[in-house]
Design an enzyme around this catalytic site. Structure first.
Site, mmCIF file in Angstrom:
data_model
loop_
_atom_site.group_PDB
_atom_site.id
_atom_site.type_symbol
_atom_site.label_atom_id
_atom_site.label_comp_id
_atom_site.label_asym_id
_atom_site.label_seq_id
_atom_site.Cartn_x
_atom_site.Cartn_y
_atom_site.Cartn_z
ATOM 1 N N GLU A 1 0.887 -1.177 0.000
ATOM 2 C CA GLU A 1 0.000 0.000 0.000
ATOM 3 C C GLU A 1 0.912 1.209 0.000
ATOM 4 O O GLU A 1 1.505 1.549 1.030
ATOM 5 C CB GLU A 1 -0.893 -0.002 1.250
ATOM 6 C CG GLU A 1 -1.865 -1.170 1.341
ATOM 7 C CD GLU A 1 -3.028 -1.061 0.364
ATOM 8 O OE1 GLU A 1 -3.189 -0.007 -0.282
ATOM 9 O OE2 GLU A 1 -3.763 -2.054 0.234
ATOM 10 N N CYS B 1 -2.077 9.258 2.607
ATOM 11 C CA CYS B 1 -1.917 8.730 1.249
ATOM 12 C C CYS B 1 -3.082 9.146 0.365
ATOM 13 O O CYS B 1 -2.908 9.460 -0.803
ATOM 14 C CB CYS B 1 -1.798 7.212 1.296
ATOM 15 S SG CYS B 1 -3.162 6.404 2.149
#
Ligand code: NAD
Length: 482
Positions: free
Chosen positions: A252, A286
């Site tokens: 990720e 993110c």
């Protein structure tokens, strides 16, 4: 298992590795920094190869009996664990605020999200999938836990991102080692201490260390799976390191999310939401909006409105209940952002709000002024790279094909959004965005019910939802001749 009162932690001041349900000190220690005042926090362990070997051996030994429990039985342990976390809300909130530099509002959001994540994930069960059932034969696909899993976690959500990995790994029958970021190791170590009172020995271990620890874990032959959240650059190293032992890998990684604001967008609704999702946690997320593309017909009105909104965002540290924007979490990220802010005058970018960033006087914390940049060139560093800070470019567009091309002109593909009153047309546009999660009139809405993950350089595999659980398993297909 008895009630959660049996799982009281005595203190939140001393920190140990958790290996095989024991509190294990190390010869060498280090201290992280409170980014709101640059003071040193408590000592934490610096793990060695020996600590890694011990933790892996404990997790390997625990694996067969943990694997052989039913999902329901494992869920009972995890429910007790989340109840015990909830019973320590205040202590975790304080510790998280200090290690992450988060104001109370941000801390509250992270604690809510992690509790929700565990509760909702525990409603899932992986079941056997029947592929064929004829007179001749039956074919079934089932999901088998992999073994010892390691979760490597960044500093922006020190609790939540590890919890997502832990709960999925444990529910599916794997055992687990949590490696927090050296910048924010405190809450993870206390979660491990709490877990040691609840889970069978060796099921949940936590190792703290410096930047040498990650590679020791990715190289270890006893580790079967690495679930990594962090930067693209480190993600590539993790994948390379895992290749020699063919570990399963979930990555990720970073994002450079674009939001496309259509000419018919309702500015009163859109501007606060876009700004909130761009400046949330001072941009250190993110899934934050990193580029805002606004149609030329409403561009000037959008800039005026977002400046007014950003002006209203108060900065402050972990004890400031009014604060929305905290400091940058660590000196490394702060230095990177100071360099980016310095590009504003060097490249003669137009500042709509903020802009000047002086290096912190020692002890004043890693704060940066929230900044709005008015239509910078498409090839400026601020547009091309993930800034991961409170400085956001607003860019003008006029042609739909062109704006889609610009939104997709990134090596990353984490998220993207379209903002419009015409939901059908907006949804059609989202199909053309090269990203793992796309939204209409929203951004950064993720949750335990659905998978998330990146396209392109933003990652491999997904977390959350049923597919997130499957990522912690090997598929096994059974052919039964009748
Ligand atoms: P980072 O890559 O520097 O570090 C992440 C973790 O990896 C840390 O625990 C670190 O100690 C460890 N690490 C460092 N070198 C390693 C190596 N060679 N092998 C194994 N582990 C190693 O990232 P960061 O600065 O902590 O976090 C910021 C980045 O994380 C941003 O790019 C952000 O977008 C990304 N991120 C992604 C998601 C997502 O879900 N996609 C979520 C949060 C953050």
């Amino acid at each position: 298992m008895s009630t959660t009162s049996a799982y009281k932690l005595d203190n939140f001041e001393s920190f140990y590795n958790i290996i095989d349900n024991e509190l294990v000190p190390t010869a060498k220690t280090r201290r992280a920094v409170d980014p709101s005042n640059e003071e040193l926090l408590a000592e934490v362990p610096v793990s060695t190869q020996q600590d890694v070997d011990r933790a892996v051996a404990a997790a390997q030994a625990a694996f067969p009996s943990w694997r052989d429990l039913s999902q329901d039985e494992r869920a009972v342990y995890l429910t007790t664990f989340v109840d015990a976390i909830d019973a320590h809300q205040q202590e975790f909130a304080q510790l998280l605020g200090k290690e992450a530099g988060k104001p109370p509002q941000g801390v509250g959001i992270e604690l809510y999200l992690l509790s929700h994540q565990i509760h909702e994930t525990l409603k899932f069960r992986l079941t056997e999938e029947q592929i064929e059932d004829t007179d001749e034969r039956r074919i079934v696909q089932r999901y088998i836990p992999i073994g010892v899993g390691v979760g490597i976690v960044p500093w922006n959500f020190p609790m939540l991102l590890g919890i997502i990995k832990l709960v999925s790994a444990l529910l599916t029958g794997n055992t687990f080692i949590w490696k927090p970021s050296p910048y924010s190791p405190y809450t993870a170590l206390k979660l491990g201490e709490l877990g040691a009172k609840i889970f069978p020995k060796g099921v949940f271990n936590v190792l703290s260390g410096d930047e040498d620890l990650g590679p020791l874990l990715t190289a270890h032959p006893g580790v079967a799976k690495i679930s990594f959240t962090g930067s693209v650059a480190t993600g590539k190293k993790v994948m390379q390191a895992c290749a020699s032992t063919l570990k399963r890998v979930t990555l990720e990684l970073g994002g450079n999310d674009a939001a496309i604001v259509m000419p018919d967008a309702d500015l009163a609704m859109t501007v606060p939401k876009v700004a909130t999702m761009a400046y949330f946690h001072s941009g250190q997320v993110c899934f934050c909006i990193k580029r805002v593309y606004v149609h030329e017909a409403i561009y000037d009105a959008f800039i005026a409105a977002i400046v007014e909104f950003v002006k209203s965002l108060k900065s402050g540290g972990p004890s400031d209940a009014e604060a929305v924007l905290g400091p940058i979490q660590n000196s490394m990220q702060y230095a990177k952002l100071l360099e980016l802010y310095s590009q504003v005058s060097k490249q003669d970018l137009k500042v709509a709000y903020g802009g000047e960033a002086a290096s912190s006087q020692s002890g004043s914390g890693f704060y940066l002024p929230p900044t709005v940049i008015d239509n910078p060139p498409e090839d400026s560093k601020l547009v091309v790279e993930e800034q991961f800070g409170p400085i956001v470019p607003i860019l003008k567009w006029s042609d739909e094909e062109d704006v889609i091309r610009r939104a997709n002109a990134s090596s990353m593909g984490l998220g993207g959004s379209v903002w419009s009153k015409d939901i059908v047309a907006a949804e059609r546009l989202t199909r053309r965005l090269e990203a793992g999660t796309v939204w209409v009139n929203a951004h950064f809405e993720v949750g335990p019910q659905a998978a998330f993950g990146g396209h392109k350089n933003s990652g491999i595999g997904v977390e959350s939802g049923l597919d997130g659980l499957k990522g912690w398993c090997n598929a096994q297909v059974v052919w039964i001749k009748k």
